[in-house]
Scaffold this motif. Structure first.
Motif, PDB file in Angstrom:
ATOM      1  N   LEU A 107       0.827  -1.210   0.000  1.00 34.43           N
ATOM      2  CA  LEU A 107       0.000   0.000   0.000  1.00 34.43           C
ATOM      3  C   LEU A 107       0.858   1.255   0.000  1.00 34.43           C
ATOM      4  O   LEU A 107       0.538   2.229  -0.673  1.00 34.43           O
ATOM      5  CB  LEU A 107      -0.919   0.026   1.233  1.00 34.43           C
ATOM      6  N   SER A 108       1.954   1.221   0.735  1.00 37.06           N
ATOM      7  CA  SER A 108       2.782   2.424   0.855  1.00 37.06           C
ATOM      8  C   SER A 108       3.502   2.773  -0.441  1.00 37.06           C
ATOM      9  O   SER A 108       3.974   3.886  -0.615  1.00 37.06           O
ATOM     10  CB  SER A 108       3.790   2.282   1.999  1.00 37.06           C
ATOM     11  N   GLN A 109       3.569   1.816  -1.373  1.00 36.60           N
ATOM     12  CA  GLN A 109       4.229   2.075  -2.657  1.00 36.60           C
ATOM     13  C   GLN A 109       3.305   2.753  -3.665  1.00 36.60           C
ATOM     14  O   GLN A 109       3.744   3.192  -4.725  1.00 36.60           O
ATOM     15  CB  GLN A 109       4.750   0.762  -3.262  1.00 36.60           C
ATOM     16  N   THR A 110       2.025   2.843  -3.334  1.00 35.96           N
ATOM     17  CA  THR A 110       1.066   3.449  -4.257  1.00 35.96           C
ATOM     18  C   THR A 110       1.364   4.945  -4.397  1.00 35.96           C
ATOM     19  O   THR A 110       1.687   5.607  -3.435  1.00 35.96           O
ATOM     20  CB  THR A 110      -0.371   3.252  -3.739  1.00 35.96           C
ATOM     21  N   ASN A 111       1.272   5.438  -5.618  1.00 34.46           N
ATOM     22  CA  ASN A 111       1.445   6.873  -5.879  1.00 34.46           C
ATOM     23  C   ASN A 111       0.502   7.261  -7.012  1.00 34.46           C
ATOM     24  O   ASN A 111      -0.276   6.437  -7.499  1.00 34.46           O
ATOM     25  CB  ASN A 111       2.911   7.204  -6.201  1.00 34.46           C
TER      26      ASN A 111
END
Length: 198
Positions: A107-111
């Motif tokens: 999730l934290s890699q989403t941009n």
């Protein structure tokens, strides 16, 4: 299409979710192929299509499951902070969720680039289902005295857009990241959340 009994379907889907999350976290959605996913899951390529129309659909399913886990933990956060004024509660909740992302690397890699890619590749009904899930969580905030001055759908889409912006900001690793997020959140929440409890 292959036929599976309920137990087989459950096991295969779990393997797809598990291996998909591992591969997407390690290599990113664009670099992972369906061939790699099915090889890791130990299933035939045709079997994959019994569950998902494409790898992006699998990615969204994994994202939704990870968000559900995070939201389950959010209930405890909300209970512990229910005495905060509504806007403050929303702000702290949003910042808490971003702190929790360390536990969910995919999730934290989403941009914004990944979000745009998913919007291009996924059918509208998959995107709409994801928005409905997010809306349910905002409705839950109303139980804690938060009143949205706009419709839930507008609030949901506004906060989704904000989340994507914040994810992009987090990847830059700036020292002022928390300050910037706080300023933007204060401005947005002033527009969409009443300053009085229900």
């Amino acid at each position: 299409m292959p036929k599976f009994n309920d137990t087989e379907r459950k096991m295969i889907k779990q393997k797809l979710l598990q291996e998909g999350e591992r591969l997407f976290t390690s290599y990113g959605i664009k670099k992972v192929s369906i061939d790699e996913i099915v090889q890791a899951a130990g299933i035939a390529k045709g079997s994959f299509y019994s569950f998902y129309s494409n790898k992006e659909h699998l990615y969204m399913d994994i994202s939704a499951n990870l968000q559900l886990k995070m939201w389950g933990d959010m209930d405890a956060f909300l209970n512990n902070h229910r005495s905060l004024p509504p806007r403050d509660l929303c702000k702290q909740c949003f910042l808490w969720m971003f702190g929790e992302l360390e536990r969910y690397p995919m999730l934290s890699q989403t941009n914004s680039e990944i979000a745009e890619y998913l919007f291009r590749k996924l059918p509208p009904e998959v995107i709409e289902a994801h928005t409905r899930d997010d809306s349910h969580e905002l409705i839950k905030l109303q139980e804690y005295g938060v009143h949205f001055t706009c419709g839930i759908e507008i609030a949901t889409k506004t906060l989704q857009t904000l989340a994507i912006s914040f994810l992009s900001l987090q990847q830059e690793q700036t020292d002022d990241q928390q300050t910037i997020m706080g300023i933007i959140l204060d401005g947005v929440l002033k527009e969409i959340v009443s300053d009085e409890s229900n």
